[in-house]
Design a protein around this motif. Sequence first.
Motif, PDB file in Angstrom:
ATOM      1  N   ALA A 102       0.820  -1.214   0.000  1.00 54.66           N
ATOM      2  CA  ALA A 102       0.000   0.000   0.000  1.00 54.66           C
ATOM      3  C   ALA A 102       0.855   1.266   0.000  1.00 54.66           C
ATOM      4  N   GLY A 103       2.187   1.127   0.008  1.00 54.80           N
ATOM      5  CA  GLY A 103       3.086   2.272  -0.062  1.00 54.80           C
ATOM      6  C   GLY A 103       3.351   2.965   1.253  1.00 54.80           C
ATOM      7  N   GLU A 104       3.126   2.276   2.375  1.00 56.63           N
ATOM      8  CA  GLU A 104       3.342   2.928   3.664  1.00 56.63           C
ATOM      9  C   GLU A 104       4.811   3.264   3.920  1.00 56.63           C
ATOM     10  N   GLN A 105       5.735   2.596   3.240  1.00 57.04           N
ATOM     11  CA  GLN A 105       7.159   2.909   3.422  1.00 57.04           C
ATOM     12  C   GLN A 105       7.510   4.306   2.932  1.00 57.04           C
ATOM     13  N   PHE A 106       6.613   4.933   2.168  1.00 52.51           N
ATOM     14  CA  PHE A 106       6.847   6.298   1.702  1.00 52.51           C
ATOM     15  C   PHE A 106       6.280   7.339   2.665  1.00 52.51           C
ATOM     16  N   ARG A 107       5.612   6.895   3.729  1.00 52.09           N
ATOM     17  CA  ARG A 107       4.939   7.815   4.650  1.00 52.09           C
ATOM     18  C   ARG A 107       5.528   7.717   6.058  1.00 52.09           C
ATOM     19  N   THR A 108       6.824   7.572   6.191  1.00 51.51           N
ATOM     20  CA  THR A 108       7.410   7.243   7.495  1.00 51.51           C
ATOM     21  C   THR A 108       7.886   8.455   8.284  1.00 51.51           C
ATOM     22  N   LEU A 174       2.023  10.756   1.435  1.00 55.39           N
ATOM     23  CA  LEU A 174       2.737  11.606   2.374  1.00 55.39           C
ATOM     24  C   LEU A 174       2.188  11.458   3.783  1.00 55.39           C
ATOM     25  N   SER A 175       3.014  11.837   4.744  1.00 53.97           N
ATOM     26  CA  SER A 175       2.586  11.876   6.138  1.00 53.97           C
ATOM     27  C   SER A 175       1.793  13.150   6.394  1.00 53.97           C
ATOM     28  N   GLY A 176       1.020  13.136   7.488  1.00 53.22           N
ATOM     29  CA  GLY A 176       0.193  14.287   7.813  1.00 53.22           C
ATOM     30  C   GLY A 176       0.987  15.442   8.388  1.00 53.22           C
ATOM     31  N   PRO A 177       0.471  16.662   8.278  1.00 57.56           N
ATOM     32  CA  PRO A 177       1.188  17.861   8.732  1.00 57.56           C
ATOM     33  C   PRO A 177       1.572  17.840  10.203  1.00 57.56           C
ATOM     34  N   ARG A 178       0.732  17.256  11.062  1.00 58.87           N
ATOM     35  CA  ARG A 178       1.055  17.293  12.494  1.00 58.87           C
ATOM     36  C   ARG A 178       2.280  16.449  12.804  1.00 58.87           C
ATOM     37  N   GLN A 179       2.476  15.365  12.059  1.00 53.39           N
ATOM     38  CA  GLN A 179       3.694  14.582  12.245  1.00 53.39           C
ATOM     39  C   GLN A 179       4.915  15.404  11.855  1.00 53.39           C
ATOM     40  N   ILE A 180       4.800  16.117  10.768  1.00 52.76           N
ATOM     41  CA  ILE A 180       5.933  16.891  10.251  1.00 52.76           C
ATOM     42  C   ILE A 180       6.338  17.974  11.247  1.00 52.76           C
ATOM     43  N   VAL A 181       5.364  18.708  11.748  1.00 49.25           N
ATOM     44  CA  VAL A 181       5.661  19.778  12.709  1.00 49.25           C
ATOM     45  C   VAL A 181       6.345  19.213  13.952  1.00 49.25           C
ATOM     46  N   THR A 182       5.851  18.078  14.439  1.00 52.58           N
ATOM     47  CA  THR A 182       6.416  17.494  15.660  1.00 52.58           C
ATOM     48  C   THR A 182       7.823  16.958  15.414  1.00 52.58           C
ATOM     49  N   VAL A 183       8.051  16.318  14.278  1.00 54.82           N
ATOM     50  CA  VAL A 183       9.382  15.809  13.964  1.00 54.82           C
ATOM     51  C   VAL A 183      10.367  16.966  13.801  1.00 54.82           C
ATOM     52  N   LEU A 184       9.939  18.047  13.176  1.00 54.50           N
ATOM     53  CA  LEU A 184      10.815  19.216  13.072  1.00 54.50           C
ATOM     54  C   LEU A 184      11.240  19.703  14.455  1.00 54.50           C
ATOM     55  N   ASP A 185      10.292  19.736  15.379  1.00 52.41           N
ATOM     56  CA  ASP A 185      10.609  20.155  16.745  1.00 52.41           C
ATOM     57  C   ASP A 185      11.572  19.178  17.408  1.00 52.41           C
ATOM     58  N   GLN A 186      11.384  17.881  17.176  1.00 51.60           N
ATOM     59  CA  GLN A 186      12.294  16.888  17.755  1.00 51.60           C
ATOM     60  C   GLN A 186      13.716  17.071  17.231  1.00 51.60           C
ATOM     61  N   ILE A 187      13.852  17.269  15.926  1.00 53.72           N
ATOM     62  CA  ILE A 187      15.194  17.466  15.358  1.00 53.72           C
ATOM     63  C   ILE A 187      15.844  18.707  15.967  1.00 53.72           C
ATOM     64  N   ASP A 235      10.827  22.985   4.251  1.00 51.67           N
ATOM     65  CA  ASP A 235      10.629  23.853   3.090  1.00 51.67           C
ATOM     66  C   ASP A 235      10.080  23.127   1.866  1.00 51.67           C
ATOM     67  N   THR A 236      10.324  21.830   1.752  1.00 48.62           N
ATOM     68  CA  THR A 236       9.883  21.085   0.567  1.00 48.62           C
ATOM     69  C   THR A 236       8.798  20.072   0.906  1.00 48.62           C
ATOM     70  N   TYR A 237       9.096  19.186   1.862  1.00 50.17           N
ATOM     71  CA  TYR A 237       8.135  18.131   2.170  1.00 50.17           C
ATOM     72  C   TYR A 237       6.889  18.709   2.854  1.00 50.17           C
ATOM     73  N   GLY A 238       7.100  19.610   3.800  1.00 51.77           N
ATOM     74  CA  GLY A 238       5.971  20.170   4.540  1.00 51.77           C
ATOM     75  C   GLY A 238       4.933  20.813   3.636  1.00 51.77           C
ATOM     76  N   PRO A 239       5.334  21.737   2.746  1.00 53.01           N
ATOM     77  CA  PRO A 239       4.345  22.322   1.836  1.00 53.01           C
ATOM     78  C   PRO A 239       3.662  21.280   0.946  1.00 53.01           C
ATOM     79  N   ALA A 240       4.410  20.267   0.500  1.00 46.45           N
ATOM     80  CA  ALA A 240       3.811  19.235  -0.347  1.00 46.45           C
ATOM     81  C   ALA A 240       2.754  18.436   0.405  1.00 46.45           C
ATOM     82  N   ALA A 241       2.948  18.298   1.723  1.00 46.30           N
ATOM     83  CA  ALA A 241       2.034  17.489   2.541  1.00 46.30           C
ATOM     84  C   ALA A 241       0.940  18.314   3.203  1.00 46.30           C
TER      85      ALA A 241
END
Length: 580
Positions: A102-108, A174-187, A235-241
């Motif tokens: 189902a392509g989940e390896q692209f949404r990690t 793609l992964s959802g925006p809330r995951q992206i924001v939280t991962v950015l904060d973790q990094i 800058d790239t993945y976040g806007p796309a998602a």
Amino acid sequence: MSNSDSQPVGGKRGPRAIADEYVRALAALDPSAAVRLGMNPDSDALADFSPDGLSAPADTARDALARLGAVEAAGPLADDGERRCATLLRERLDSELALHEAGEQFRTVRIGNFVFSATAPAGSPLHSLRDILTMMPTDTPDQWQVIGRRMARIPLALQQYRSTLAEGISQGLLSGPRQIVTVLDQIEQWLTGPAPGGWFGEFVSAAPESQRAELSSHAVAVAAAFSEFHDWLRDTYGPAAASTPNIVGAERYRRWARNWTGADLDLDEAYHWAWEQFHDIEAHMRDGAVAVQPGATPLEAMAWLVKDGTAYDGVDTIRKYLQGLIDNAITDLQGTYFDLAKPLQHVEAMIAPAGTLATPYYSPPTLDFSRPGRTYLPTRGRTRFPTWDLVATWYHESVPGHHMQFGQWTYLAQELSTYQVTAGMVGANIEGWALYAEHLMNELGYLDDPGAQMGFLNLQMQRVQRVIMDIGLHTGMAFPADSPYAPGRTIDTENAREFYGRYCGFPADQLDSEIVRYLGMPGQAICYKLGERVWLRGRESARQAAEQRGETFDLKAWHMTVLSQGSLGLDDLAHELGTL
């Protein structure tokens, strides 16, 4: 005799041998898995996180299933151990392949690792690149050299991971925006700190002085690579998602729920059962609150426990307190309710590194027990630690919870199979057992203190709310007519958070972390309560069967029998427990 040398079945090698060959292949593809196992200790490799690299485990799984099919075609498996291993292997690999296809390896992009292998669709490649360093031995200069060589490979691994996420963009996966924001904060947390290279610089500061300069150079390079990845993600993945839903929908949710539970769930039944549990636990919490403070509501009682209840100041002080809980539980339960082998009678209480999950967690021992089981407490910047909500939690994470099960499985790895005790672990089996462990300690009187009892009930409430919110969020269910909160309203992220906060004692930052966790790991949150249900029903069936035979139910014997079966999905676990 090693399980990898098990006798041929129908002219073919048995399921346990096939399963362990699969583990060895997986360890070669995913060095994080190898480190968790204590395998390949001199390796400095990292997994290939490119699209082709992440397809390799799927190919390996298909090959194992083909060989298993050849064995099964030869006739029924008479040996129970081989039969259970075959059942687990087929169920697990079918489920993982369904996610891969189902392509989940692209949404990690998600907030953390909850699975054995980062190359599985449920893993987080990003977090595995830091986690692997924390699990590596650091006792000798040679071991630090291996760490340095592995750190030097991290920038390439991040480039490979980025190429996979870019492919996900091109496919609309793609992964959802809330995951992206939280991962950015973790990094950002990982890159912050007094040492050059942030957390990575602090990590290598413990190296021998003669190696520190070289390792510090690697740490700075790793931090620069993570910083570059952070900016691309922003800058790239976040806007796309940006338009990607945070919830996964019913179709994806069913695949994920199967992966986490090993069961074909009736989601409507589970949802309505959870509401029955909610009302029962809420009534107990009202009684428990009065025992803490006369006239108090549950939230008022928990607030009092946070402010005025028993607490310890200082990170090392609370670590020592938690170590004492573990040691005392082992002493008290050994020989009465469990029989633990000597290597299992040691668990280390640890403080979690910054930038991890907001909730405590456990890491299993290596197969040779050179690294023991460990519990981790995230401090979230705190220096004062109330104990009311930690007592039941530590029984869940250590003994008789996760460590009791993982430890016994690891101890019996040669009798079972390496696969059954590592890569074949089923979330609802292990989280269900750990919740059963809390229930057991409550039955045995270890949670009779009003504060500890409130902590236990609060944990029970959290887990039943997780079933309600996780299923409700992802499948579009509504709060039922008898809900004390928002009856008839469809569950969404905002009202789910408010509902959670009204009935459990989590602070605001932990509520936020929990919601993001459910969005990033659909199906994981239901493991606890649905798993506990299977374990409790299995124990009751065994008790009734003993009584029908005119025998006294031997709880210790039952514990050791069920802990010695290895992992199984909930459907298969329920069947096995029903035959004891």
